[in-house]
Motif scaffolding. Structure first.
Motif, short mmCIF file in Angstrom:
data_model
loop_
_atom_site.label_atom_id
_atom_site.label_comp_id
_atom_site.label_asym_id
_atom_site.label_seq_id
_atom_site.Cartn_x
_atom_site.Cartn_y
_atom_site.Cartn_z
N ASP A 73 -3.13 18.49 4.51
CA ASP A 73 -3.05 17.97 3.22
C ASP A 73 -3.18 16.37 3.20
N MET A 74 -2.96 15.89 4.41
CA MET A 74 -3.25 14.46 4.45
C MET A 74 -4.47 13.89 4.76
N LYS A 75 -4.93 12.78 4.14
CA LYS A 75 -6.27 12.30 3.92
C LYS A 75 -6.29 11.24 5.19
N GLU B 80 -4.12 7.39 2.48
CA GLU B 80 -5.17 7.66 3.43
C GLU B 80 -4.51 6.75 5.00
N ILE B 81 -4.95 7.74 5.68
CA ILE B 81 -4.39 7.24 7.19
C ILE B 81 -5.71 6.57 7.76
N ASN C 227 0.84 -1.19 0.12
CA ASN C 227 0.04 0.17 0.00
C ASN C 227 0.87 1.21 0.02
N ILE C 228 2.04 1.07 -0.55
CA ILE C 228 2.79 2.52 -0.40
C ILE C 228 2.40 3.47 -1.17
N ILE D 118 -10.77 -2.09 4.93
CA ILE D 118 -9.76 -1.14 5.40
C ILE D 118 -8.53 -1.51 5.00
N TRP D 119 -8.06 -2.72 4.92
CA TRP D 119 -6.74 -2.97 4.43
C TRP D 119 -6.30 -2.86 2.98
N ASP D 120 -7.53 -2.87 2.14
CA ASP D 120 -7.23 -2.55 0.96
C ASP D 120 -7.25 -1.02 0.63
N ARG D 121 -7.42 -0.38 1.58
CA ARG D 121 -7.51 1.07 1.46
C ARG D 121 -6.45 2.10 2.07
N ILE D 122 -5.98 1.52 3.29
CA ILE D 122 -5.31 2.68 4.08
C ILE D 122 -3.73 2.48 3.78
#
Length: 412
Positions: A255-257, A231-232, A226-227, A292-296
């Motif tokens: 500026d971070m999501k 998103e955090i 996920n590099i 969650i794991w596919d996204r962050i």
């Protein structure tokens, strides 16, 4: 062979709470090891249909049966309490009922199914079942085992009854706990809390390995790369889970999501704080954590209460997702020595008038440094991702998959 009967108090067959995952994974592990298992649980009709269909697809007869038990309401009217029994794909016998205000009916229901199943062990994490089993007609034929998922469950110490429904009568429950055949603490943090504040001896066992296996394929979780995600993530945003730290970080890095998933602690007032921040998204509670794991790119676990373990930490790390967590309660155990585990000022047990914990002020600087480094330094992220996946896998393969079965068998 063991015959293990679990009383499950969570709503639904697949709720998202870590405690439920640990409970059901224990039962599935024991079933897979050749033991007879059953659980009584609350579930919706569509869930029963889904589970029964999966059982049939795996060559297991679901044996769905529906019964109506008469329940008398306070006005004297008689209603039917729907009780369905079925066998799922893990060969677990499930007794499903609807929530009822008539406790006596539920007591009779629990007792009758315990008697019918003839268990060697009855396992639970609620005070009602602890009382029901203490006076069960065949009490001497089975062992009683309590699972401690939070310090708030225990009837002593600074966090007693800190969460609604966790401890109903401290003095009575304190006496009953000491008459059990076994108490499982899911972390050393919980074990030490029980010993320090209540002189109560418990058994520490890590969650069964099945807790962390892929829910669909049944094998090791797929390691993510996920590099390039941006998103955090945080699960269950609320004050004692570190909402103040999340809000501070979102303001520091506009500026971070950030993305959060609601859960049992997230109230409207907490979510309103997040809605005021343009760089924070709020998602509904999910039972499918792959969403969650596919996204962050990074998981934040800034908890400020006495965490029992932190299953979400282990789930993320096994997938190679870096976790920035606090050092509250059992979180350092879940972190298994991986970066980053940041000291925080934990809640002390002091409460506001509404019952919520008083959350101390926090030093945000270490969180800012860690988050900025992991989110902006590609070399740092890649190295941490590889280290996280490697160390988490080594830790997992060092677990004894039969540890819980051996412990239950050892009870005389």
């Amino acid at each position: 062979m063991l015959r293990v009967f679990l009383v499950q108090t969570a709503q639904g067959l697949t709720p998202s709470s870590g405690g439920y995952k640990a409970n059901i994974s224990l039962l599935r592990s024991l079933s897979g090891q050749g033991n007879a298992t059953a659980q009584i649980c609350y579930a919706n009709d569509d869930e029963v249909e889904q589970y029964a269909s999966r059982a049939a697809a795996n060559g297991i007869e679901p044996n769905v049966d529906n019964t109506l038990l008469p329940v008398v309401d306070p006005k004297g009217a008689v209603h039917g309490l729907s009780v369905k029994t079925f066998t799922d794909e893990n060969k677990i016998h499930n007794i499903r009922d609807e929530l009822s205000a008539r406790m006596q009916t539920l007591v009779r229901l629990f007792s009758s199914h315990i008697t019918a199943f003839k268990p060697t062990h009855v396992i639970f994490n609620d005070p009602i079942t602890m009382k029901i089993t203490a006076f069960h007609p065949v009490r001497n034929t089975f062992k009683r085992v309590n699972i401690i998922h939070t310090a708030e469950q225990l009837p002593f110490g600074p966090f007693v009854a800190g969460v609604d429904g966790h401890c109903l009568s401290p003095k009575v429950e304190n006496d009953m706990l000491r008459k059990l055949d076994g108490i499982w603490s899911v972390s050393m943090a919980v074990k030490e809390y029980a010993s320090t504040h209540g002189s109560l001896a418990t058994k520490f066992l890590v969650h069964p390995p099945m807790t962390y296996l892929d829910k669909v394929a049944g094998g090791m979780p797929v390691v993510r790369n996920n590099i390039d995600k941006d998103e955090i993530g945080m699960v269950n945003p609320c004050p004692h889970k570190g909402l103040s730290i999340l809000v501070a970080l979102a303001k520091k890095f506009p500026d971070m999501k950030f993305v959060t998933w609601k859960s049992w602690g997230s109230r409207t007032v907490h979510l309103d704080q997040l809605r005021a921040l343009p760089n924070v998204k709020i998602e509904s509670t999910t039972k499918n954590t792959d969403e969650i794991w596919d996204r962050i790119k990074v998981l934040l676990v800034p908890s400020l209460w006495h965490e029992a373990w932190g299953i979400v930490v282990t789930e993320a790390q096994l997938r190679g997702i870096p976790v920035i967590a606090s050092n509250a309660g059992g979180l350092p155990e879940a972190k298994i020595g991986l970066p980053y585990c940041i000291p925080v000022n934990e809640v002390t047990g002091e409460r506001h008038a509404n019952g919520d914990y008083v959350v101390p002020d926090q030093d945000i600087a270490p969180w800012e440094v860690a988050l900025e480094k992991v989110m902006t330094d590609r070399d740092e992220y890649q190295a941490l991702q590889t280290l996280t996946a490697t160390k988490a896998s080594e830790w997992f393969h060092g677990l004894d998959p039969r540890a819980h079965e051996k412990w239950l068998m050892s009870m005389e």
